[in-house]
Design a protein around this motif. Structure first.
Motif, PDB file in Angstrom:
ATOM      1  N   UNK A 187     103.597   4.313   6.512  1.00 33.42           N
ATOM      2  CA  UNK A 187     102.366   4.571   7.488  1.00 33.42           C
ATOM      3  C   UNK A 187     100.989   4.947   6.611  1.00 33.42           C
ATOM      4  N   UNK A 188     101.139   4.815   5.249  1.00 40.26           N
ATOM      5  CA  UNK A 188      99.945   5.079   4.280  1.00 40.26           C
ATOM      6  C   UNK A 188      99.412   6.653   4.328  1.00 40.26           C
ATOM      7  N   UNK A 189     100.365   7.419   4.619  1.00 43.64           N
ATOM      8  CA  UNK A 189      99.946   8.972   4.598  1.00 43.64           C
ATOM      9  C   UNK A 189     100.310   9.357   3.070  1.00 43.64           C
ATOM     10  N   UNK A 190     101.341   8.809   2.670  1.00 40.76           N
ATOM     11  CA  UNK A 190     101.590   8.984   1.110  1.00 40.76           C
ATOM     12  C   UNK A 190     101.178   7.544   0.455  1.00 40.76           C
ATOM     13  N   UNK A 191     100.299   7.641  -0.495  1.00 36.87           N
ATOM     14  CA  UNK A 191      99.865   6.408  -1.085  1.00 36.87           C
ATOM     15  C   UNK A 191     100.139   6.476  -2.477  1.00 36.87           C
ATOM     16  N   UNK A 192     100.812   7.479  -3.011  1.00 35.89           N
ATOM     17  CA  UNK A 192     101.084   7.438  -4.561  1.00 35.89           C
ATOM     18  C   UNK A 192     102.534   7.867  -4.709  1.00 35.89           C
ATOM     19  N   UNK A 193     103.384   6.945  -4.188  1.00 34.96           N
ATOM     20  CA  UNK A 193     104.828   7.478  -4.660  1.00 34.96           C
ATOM     21  C   UNK A 193     105.049   7.412  -6.048  1.00 34.96           C
ATOM     22  N   UNK A 194     106.146   8.192  -6.327  1.00 33.30           N
ATOM     23  CA  UNK A 194     106.589   8.281  -7.720  1.00 33.30           C
ATOM     24  C   UNK A 194     106.862   6.843  -8.195  1.00 33.30           C
ATOM     25  N   UNK A 195     107.108   6.628  -9.453  1.00 34.11           N
ATOM     26  CA  UNK A 195     107.593   5.540  -9.776  1.00 34.11           C
ATOM     27  C   UNK A 195     109.093   5.496  -9.809  1.00 34.11           C
TER      28      UNK A 195
END
Length: 107
Positions: A36-44
């Motif tokens: 949904x674009x709420x978390x835009x930087x998930x971990x590698x």
């Protein structure tokens, strides 16, 4: 951008949100927030798990749609090493800001 692509691939493979989350060992709520674009930087680490389950290379998620530029393996390895050594995103951003400042001062 990453979330939309994950969702597109998930639906293309006829996987439910719960199914993909379970297979990738990622919390369903976290996967939902990515999509949904709420978390835009998930971990590698999370991207690697999702890429594996969606049968794409992790670099697929790191493509800039406008420029079609993919991070090469060296940059991906460097980012992984930084992450594994405990460097936070904020620390990395501070380092980049410092390098830019040094370049300006040396001109």
């Amino acid at each position: 951008m990453i979330g939309a692509e994950i969702k597109r691939l998930r639906l293309l493979r006829n996987l439910s949100l719960s199914e993909l989350a379970s297979r990738a060992t990622v919390a369903k709520s976290y996967l939902s927030s990515i999509e949904r674009g709420l978390q835009q930087n998930p971990s590698l680490d999370v991207l690697t798990k999702l890429a594996s389950e969606l049968n794409v290379h992790v670099s697929h998620f790191l493509t800039d749609a406008d420029e079609e530029e993919v991070l090469d393996a060296g940059w991906l390895q460097l980012a992984k090493e930084a992450m594994d050594s405990g460097v936070t995103k904020d620390q990395f951003k501070d380092f980049i800001a410092y390098q830019r400042w040094r370049q300006r001062e040396n001109q």
